[in-house]
Motif scaffolding. Structure first.
Motif, mmCIF file in Angstrom:
data_model
loop_
_atom_site.group_PDB
_atom_site.id
_atom_site.type_symbol
_atom_site.label_atom_id
_atom_site.label_comp_id
_atom_site.label_asym_id
_atom_site.label_seq_id
_atom_site.Cartn_x
_atom_site.Cartn_y
_atom_site.Cartn_z
ATOM 1 N N SER A 314 0.831 -1.208 0.000
ATOM 2 C CA SER A 314 0.000 0.000 0.000
ATOM 3 C C SER A 314 0.862 1.253 0.000
ATOM 4 N N ILE A 315 2.001 1.197 0.692
ATOM 5 C CA ILE A 315 2.901 2.343 0.716
ATOM 6 C C ILE A 315 3.533 2.529 -0.660
ATOM 7 N N LYS A 316 3.972 1.422 -1.265
ATOM 8 C CA LYS A 316 4.569 1.511 -2.593
ATOM 9 C C LYS A 316 3.552 2.041 -3.601
ATOM 10 N N GLY A 317 2.315 1.578 -3.464
ATOM 11 C CA GLY A 317 1.281 2.045 -4.376
ATOM 12 C C GLY A 317 1.037 3.533 -4.247
ATOM 13 N N GLU A 318 1.036 4.025 -3.007
ATOM 14 C CA GLU A 318 0.827 5.457 -2.782
ATOM 15 C C GLU A 318 1.981 6.263 -3.368
ATOM 16 N N LEU A 319 3.214 5.780 -3.142
ATOM 17 C CA LEU A 319 4.371 6.467 -3.705
ATOM 18 C C LEU A 319 4.343 6.426 -5.235
ATOM 19 N N GLY A 327 4.774 13.850 -12.663
ATOM 20 C CA GLY A 327 5.128 13.869 -14.073
ATOM 21 C C GLY A 327 5.932 12.708 -14.596
ATOM 22 N N LEU A 328 6.184 11.675 -13.794
ATOM 23 C CA LEU A 328 6.954 10.541 -14.281
ATOM 24 C C LEU A 328 6.070 9.612 -15.108
ATOM 25 N N THR A 329 6.704 8.890 -16.004
ATOM 26 C CA THR A 329 5.992 7.857 -16.752
ATOM 27 C C THR A 329 5.872 6.621 -15.871
ATOM 28 N N ALA A 333 8.479 5.480 -12.916
ATOM 29 C CA ALA A 333 8.037 5.286 -11.535
ATOM 30 C C ALA A 333 8.407 3.898 -11.035
ATOM 31 N N GLU A 334 8.182 2.884 -11.862
ATOM 32 C CA GLU A 334 8.506 1.518 -11.462
ATOM 33 C C GLU A 334 10.005 1.359 -11.262
ATOM 34 N N SER A 335 10.806 1.961 -12.125
ATOM 35 C CA SER A 335 12.261 1.855 -11.996
ATOM 36 C C SER A 335 12.757 2.524 -10.727
ATOM 37 N N ILE A 336 12.126 3.645 -10.370
ATOM 38 C CA ILE A 336 12.533 4.337 -9.149
ATOM 39 C C ILE A 336 12.201 3.489 -7.927
ATOM 40 N N LEU A 337 11.028 2.875 -7.927
ATOM 41 C CA LEU A 337 10.627 2.091 -6.768
ATOM 42 C C LEU A 337 11.541 0.888 -6.551
ATOM 43 N N VAL A 338 12.101 0.346 -7.611
ATOM 44 C CA VAL A 338 13.035 -0.775 -7.450
ATOM 45 C C VAL A 338 14.471 -0.280 -7.418
#
Length: 400
Positions: A314-319, A327-329, A333-338
């Motif tokens: 849920s935290i990852k989803g919110e971020l 403005g990220l694609t 966004a997925e690359s930043i989270l990993v």
């Protein structure tokens, strides 16, 4: 033969002796029979903590003034009456100035923002609960809450000034039952409310001492009290536990900590306050408190270690949503989270800092320092009390 005069003297001496050895019993008020708080009122009147009126009445449903409450608490807890004229400009000539000063000296009562005390003003439910929790030294501004409190009363918001004091009092069981379902903090407290709550407070079971044992994964605390025999207490999951004024779990308490256990009316541990050496969890807890509990200590520790898999989905989803909003694609966004920094340039990391800052309510500098695991900058930007000591201990012990 004993003269009449001598007989009279002997009789008077007998009467005086009888009066001296016979305890004085306070006359019970005439208007409390059948009242829901009759027993509490009777007990406190008998102890001299509360007084009725000259006509023999008590007026249990009448409001109580701030001055009357100050005297009641000072007598109940045997605070030494102060000779000061009064810390407040409107109490210097008041009949209760000694009691008010005594409680002010012990940080039990405070005045209003304009510096006055308003001794003749009736006291509200929220104000009396705040005073009662101060007597127990709980609910202070130093306490940091990393847990998400579910309000026990629908009419209390989490940002209400006495929210935590009321919640703690509720868990101790010192609030009258009819204060539910709504607490109504601005409603005036009655003399009966006051008597009942003070009696519950005086009868609370409290254990102070040192933790001798706290087995891993167990909710059993072995405590050596300052007075009395060693006790073993089972800490229920719903108990509120503090270590160094930060909410935690019973498992995080450490052997040799100084601890105070407050038992509720069912004689179950309801609130635990423990103090000991500062450790890694203290620092993480303070960081969690800074972000108002939106991330737990464990989640912050995972972020610092770069282990996003341990952060709740849920935290990852919110971020993730925050990243899209700045403005990220979706791919970025997925690359930043990993934390695939090979795919992203510095702008990507800055965007994550912005999203983390927005979500947690902290500065971008602090969020960037967390992502970079730069503990020197975390200390600088967070400005956490005791952070310098905590970081020194952590780095010295190789805990990070």
């Amino acid at each position: 033969m004993i003269s009449l005069r001598h007989r009279l003297i002997i009789y008077i001496l007998f009467i005086l002796t009888f009066l001296l050895v016979t305890p004085v019993v306070q006359a019970m008020p005439s208007d409390i029979q059948g009242h829901w708080a009759e027993d509490s009122i009777s007990n406190l009147v008998d102890k001299g903590v509360l007084n009725g009126y000259p006509d023999g009445s008590f007026h249990p449903d009448q409001s109580i003034t701030r001055a009357e409450l100050a005297k009641t608490l000072a007598v109940a807890y045997k605070f030494q009456a102060s000779n000061k004229k009064g810390q407040f400009p409107d109490t210097k000539e008041h009949w209760a100035k000694a009691y008010i000063s005594a409680l002010a000296d012990n940080q039990i009562i405070t005045g209003y923002p304009d510096g006055t005390f308003k001794p003749e003003a009736p006291i509200t439910r929220a104000e009396i609960v705040a005073m009662l929790t101060r007597l127990l030294k709980i609910g202070s501004a130093e306490e940091q809450y990393t847990m998400d409190f579910v309000p026990s009363f629908p009419d209390l918001e989490k940002d209400y000034w006495a929210f935590h004091q009321i919640e703690l009092a509720f868990r101790l069981g010192i609030l009258p039952g009819y204060f539910q379902p709504e607490f109504r903090p601005s409603r005036l407290a009655s003399r009966a409310d006051t008597a009942w709550m003070i009696e519950q407070l005086l009868n609370l079971n409290t254990v102070r001492g040192k933790i001798l044992d706290n087995p891993t994964g167990s909710n059993l605390l072995t405590v050596e009290p300052d007075e009395g025999e060693i006790q073993i207490a089972f800490v229920p999951p719903e108990a509120i536990v503090f270590r160094n004024n930060i909410t935690t779990t019973a498992q995080e308490l450490i052997k040799s900590d100084q601890v105070t256990i407050f038992f509720n009316r069912n004689n179950e541990p309801a609130i635990i306050k423990s103090f000991g050496d500062v450790n890694k969890n203290d620092l993480l807890g303070r960081l969690s408190a800074m972000v108002k509990g939106r991330l737990s200590s464990e989640q912050i520790s995972s972020i610092l270690a770069g282990d996003w898999e341990q952060v709740k989905e849920s935290i990852k989803g919110e971020l993730y949503n925050q990243l899209l909003q700045v403005g990220l694609t979706p791919e970025e966004a997925e690359s930043i989270l990993v934390q695939d920094w090979a795919y992203l340039d510095t702008i990507g990391r800055d965007r994550l800092s912005a999203a983390l800052s927005s979500y947690l309510g902290i500065t971008k500098d602090l969020s960037r320092a967390i992502l970079d695991r730069d503990f020197a900058r975390i200390k600088e930007y967070a400005k956490i009390e005791l952070a310098a000591i905590a970081l020194e201990k952590l780095l010295g012990q190789g805990l990070m």
